[in-house]
Scaffold this motif. Structure first.
Motif, short mmCIF file in Angstrom:
data_model
loop_
_atom_site.label_atom_id
_atom_site.label_comp_id
_atom_site.label_asym_id
_atom_site.label_seq_id
_atom_site.Cartn_x
_atom_site.Cartn_y
_atom_site.Cartn_z
N ALA A 213 -30.66 4.67 5.34
CA ALA A 213 -29.95 3.57 4.68
C ALA A 213 -29.54 3.97 3.26
O ALA A 213 -30.36 4.49 2.50
CB ALA A 213 -30.82 2.33 4.65
N GLU A 214 -28.30 3.66 2.91
CA GLU A 214 -27.83 3.97 1.56
C GLU A 214 -28.58 3.18 0.50
O GLU A 214 -28.82 3.67 -0.60
CB GLU A 214 -26.32 3.68 1.50
CG GLU A 214 -25.63 4.13 0.21
CD GLU A 214 -25.62 3.04 -0.85
OE1 GLU A 214 -25.39 3.37 -2.04
OE2 GLU A 214 -25.83 1.86 -0.50
N MET A 218 -31.29 2.85 -4.10
CA MET A 218 -30.76 1.73 -4.88
C MET A 218 -30.74 1.97 -6.38
O MET A 218 -29.92 1.39 -7.07
CB MET A 218 -31.58 0.47 -4.57
CG MET A 218 -33.03 0.54 -5.00
SD MET A 218 -33.94 -0.98 -4.59
CE MET A 218 -34.12 -0.80 -2.83
N ASP A 219 -31.62 2.79 -6.91
CA ASP A 219 -31.64 3.01 -8.35
C ASP A 219 -30.63 4.06 -8.80
O ASP A 219 -30.45 4.29 -9.99
CB ASP A 219 -33.04 3.43 -8.81
CG ASP A 219 -34.02 2.26 -8.77
OD1 ASP A 219 -33.55 1.12 -8.59
OD2 ASP A 219 -35.23 2.48 -8.89
N ASP A 220 -30.00 4.73 -7.81
CA ASP A 220 -28.97 5.71 -8.14
C ASP A 220 -27.60 5.05 -7.98
O ASP A 220 -27.22 4.68 -6.88
CB ASP A 220 -29.05 6.92 -7.20
CG ASP A 220 -30.30 7.76 -7.44
OD1 ASP A 220 -30.93 7.56 -8.50
OD2 ASP A 220 -30.63 8.59 -6.58
N HIS A 221 -26.88 4.90 -9.07
CA HIS A 221 -25.56 4.29 -8.97
C HIS A 221 -24.64 5.14 -8.10
O HIS A 221 -23.75 4.63 -7.44
CB HIS A 221 -24.95 4.11 -10.36
CG HIS A 221 -25.72 3.14 -11.21
ND1 HIS A 221 -25.80 1.80 -10.90
CD2 HIS A 221 -26.45 3.32 -12.33
CE1 HIS A 221 -26.54 1.18 -11.81
NE2 HIS A 221 -26.95 2.08 -12.69
N ASP A 222 -24.87 6.43 -8.10
CA ASP A 222 -24.13 7.35 -7.24
C ASP A 222 -25.16 8.17 -6.48
O ASP A 222 -25.83 9.01 -7.06
CB ASP A 222 -23.22 8.23 -8.10
CG ASP A 222 -22.33 9.13 -7.26
OD1 ASP A 222 -22.62 9.31 -6.07
OD2 ASP A 222 -21.36 9.67 -7.82
N ALA A 223 -25.28 7.91 -5.17
CA ALA A 223 -26.31 8.58 -4.38
C ALA A 223 -25.97 10.04 -4.10
O ALA A 223 -26.85 10.79 -3.64
CB ALA A 223 -26.52 7.83 -3.06
N MET A 224 -24.74 10.46 -4.36
CA MET A 224 -24.33 11.81 -4.03
C MET A 224 -25.25 12.84 -4.68
O MET A 224 -25.52 12.79 -5.88
CB MET A 224 -22.90 12.05 -4.49
CG MET A 224 -22.29 13.33 -3.94
SD MET A 224 -21.96 13.17 -2.18
CE MET A 224 -20.56 12.07 -2.21
N GLY A 225 -25.75 13.77 -3.86
CA GLY A 225 -26.62 14.83 -4.37
C GLY A 225 -28.08 14.46 -4.46
O GLY A 225 -28.92 15.33 -4.75
N SER A 226 -28.44 13.19 -4.20
CA SER A 226 -29.85 12.78 -4.24
C SER A 226 -30.61 13.43 -3.10
O SER A 226 -30.08 13.68 -2.02
CB SER A 226 -29.98 11.26 -4.14
OG SER A 226 -29.38 10.63 -5.25
N THR A 227 -31.88 13.67 -3.33
CA THR A 227 -32.71 14.38 -2.36
C THR A 227 -33.41 13.42 -1.41
O THR A 227 -33.88 12.36 -1.82
CB THR A 227 -33.76 15.23 -3.08
OG1 THR A 227 -33.10 16.15 -3.95
CG2 THR A 227 -34.62 16.01 -2.08
N HIS A 245 -22.59 12.46 1.82
CA HIS A 245 -21.65 11.34 1.92
C HIS A 245 -22.45 10.06 1.93
O HIS A 245 -23.52 10.00 2.55
CB HIS A 245 -20.81 11.43 3.20
CG HIS A 245 -20.10 12.72 3.39
ND1 HIS A 245 -18.92 13.03 2.76
CD2 HIS A 245 -20.43 13.81 4.15
CE1 HIS A 245 -18.54 14.25 3.11
NE2 HIS A 245 -19.43 14.74 3.96
N TYR A 246 -21.95 9.04 1.24
CA TYR A 246 -22.61 7.74 1.34
C TYR A 246 -21.54 6.65 1.41
O TYR A 246 -20.46 6.78 0.85
CB TYR A 246 -23.59 7.50 0.19
CG TYR A 246 -22.97 7.32 -1.17
CD1 TYR A 246 -22.80 6.05 -1.73
CD2 TYR A 246 -22.56 8.42 -1.92
CE1 TYR A 246 -22.25 5.88 -2.98
CE2 TYR A 246 -22.00 8.27 -3.18
CZ TYR A 246 -21.85 7.00 -3.70
OH TYR A 246 -21.29 6.83 -4.94
N HIS A 247 -21.87 5.60 2.16
CA HIS A 247 -20.91 4.54 2.46
C HIS A 247 -21.60 3.19 2.23
O HIS A 247 -22.27 2.67 3.13
CB HIS A 247 -20.42 4.67 3.90
CG HIS A 247 -19.94 6.05 4.23
ND1 HIS A 247 -18.70 6.52 3.82
CD2 HIS A 247 -20.53 7.08 4.90
CE1 HIS A 247 -18.55 7.77 4.25
NE2 HIS A 247 -19.64 8.13 4.90
N ALA A 253 -26.29 6.69 4.39
CA ALA A 253 -26.20 7.90 3.60
C ALA A 253 -26.38 9.08 4.55
O ALA A 253 -27.37 9.16 5.27
CB ALA A 253 -27.26 7.92 2.51
N ALA A 254 -25.39 9.98 4.56
CA ALA A 254 -25.44 11.17 5.40
C ALA A 254 -25.95 12.33 4.54
O ALA A 254 -25.39 12.62 3.48
CB ALA A 254 -24.06 11.48 5.97
#
Length: 390
Positions: A213-214, A218-227, A245-247, A253-254
């Motif tokens: 789930a994206e 939730m605390d990352d405004h941009d999830a891109m690159g999160s582990t 990728h996140y949608h 979140a892929a």
């Protein structure tokens, strides 16, 4: 072909399609094609071969995307079955009414869902949720909802009712056969815990992803690159990969695998069912008509089952936008914090004993009186919007 010719052809095709939806028999269908001067190639575009193979009063629909080779996710193909034409027409009309409701988004509209009847009834309804100060649904859409029951339900303020989840121990992964991680076990983002879904595929470059789930980021405004990591029972956690990728609208979140382990098309139960594909929108409607149940395995609540309560649903409860292509199923106790990212599924009716097809991706549950279900995005919606498949 000129633009004017294209428009005329589209209108003629639409007329034939509408008559098919109402249950035109095969002889009438052929007469319409011949008198209209349709070429054989255009007849094939309409699915004539499938139509002629069906009995009178039935029409073919695509119910699933299924792998020819269970071990080859790129061998995906459409599966069709025949359904009563009257039922098909009612459900198709209900889908249209439901989408128009969402497009209008009148004051007080909180969401809606299509509820197909059984095949013999040839009916379908639309369940509509409204706030106490909303307009009458019938007054708003009665002119284009002829023949469709509109079931209006008033929902009180959802923002003030949510209860805290019951504490449970998460299901951590034990073994990793062949270096693959099954769906239904706990995974961790930098800020929270969620449930890992089965392998998610994209045909562009034949890529495969871990998925969860994206909103777990939730605390990352941009999830891109999160582990995303995999906690273990007695061993050190494993890094699964980073978000590629996140949608937010679909709430997925892929995650690109880092290479140490790979996502699996398996569900974490003793039987380890194998994901063979996914249901289409009409495949889900067909399940409702057959009074079928969905299953899920979440990291917190484990394995549960429940009836489908609505398909192609629109949900406007939690954000300043509406989520479309949703499934409503089961009850609110079938999901809790930490289960988001799990999938709902049903046994493949034409597969081997351990084959299942994915229905949807679980994101949340109701927390207000009067309604009780899990909601999440349908697998077909992920395919339509972003090209993914399970």
């Amino acid at each position: 072909m000129s633009e004017e010719q294209t428009d005329r052809l589209a209108q003629r095709l639409a007329t034939v399609r509408e008559r098919l939806d109402r249950g035109m028999d095969r002889r009438s269908f052929l007469r319409t094609l011949i008198s209209g001067g349709y070429a054989a190639g255009m007849a094939a575009w309409l699915g004539v071969d499938d139509f002629l193979a069906a009995d009178d009063g039935e029409v073919p629909v695509v119910t699933a995307l299924v792998r020819d080779d269970p071990d080859d996710p790129w061998s995906i193909r459409e599966r069709t079955r025949t359904v009563p034409a009257k039922w098909y027409a009612a459900v198709e009309t209900a889908f249209d009414v439901n989408q128009r409701l969402a497009d209008i988004a009148f004051t007080g509209y909180l969401g809606s869902a299509v509820v197909p009847g059984d095949h013999e009834s040839g009916t379908a309804a639309v369940s509509v949720g409204v706030s106490g100060n909303g307009h009458s649904v019938t007054e708003m859409v009665g002119e284009f909802a002829e023949g469709i029951d509109l079931n209006e339900e008033t929902i009180i303020d959802v923002d003030d009712i949510q209860n805290g989840p019951e504490h449970r121990e998460p299901q951590l992964v034990d073994a990793l056969p062949n270096g693959q991680v099954p769906s239904g076990v706990a995974c961790e983002t930098p800020t929270s815990m969620a449930t890992l879904g089965p392998a998610l595929y994209h045909p562009d470059g034949e890529r495969r992803f871990f998925v969860t789930a994206e909103h777990a980021f939730m605390d990352d405004h941009d999830a891109m690159g999160s582990t995303l990591t995999l906690p273990r029972q007695e061993e050190e956690a494993i890094e699964l990969g980073t978000v590629a990728h996140y949608h937010p609208t679909e709430d997925i979140a892929a995650v690109e695998p880092s290479g140490r382990v790979e996502p699996a098309s398996r569900i974490n139960t003793p039987a380890q069912p194998r994901v063979r594909g996914q249901f289409t929108r009409f495949g889900l409607a067909d399940l409702v008509a057959r009074d079928a149940e969905l299953e899920k395995v979440g990291a917190l609540t484990g394995h549960t089952t429940g009836k489908i309560q609505g398909v192609d649903a629109v949900t406007c409860f939690t954000e300043d936008f509406c989520r479309r292509g949703q499934i409503r199923w089961g009850g609110e106790m079938d999901l809790t914090d930490g289960d988001s990212g799990s999938v709902s599924y049903h046994r493949d009716p034409e597969g081997e004993d351990d084959d299942v097809l994915i229905a949807g991706f679980n994101n949340a549950r109701t927390w207000w009186p009067g309604q009780s279900y899990v909601w999440g995005v349908g697998a077909y919606r992920l395919t339509e919007q972003h090209g993914y498949h399970f």
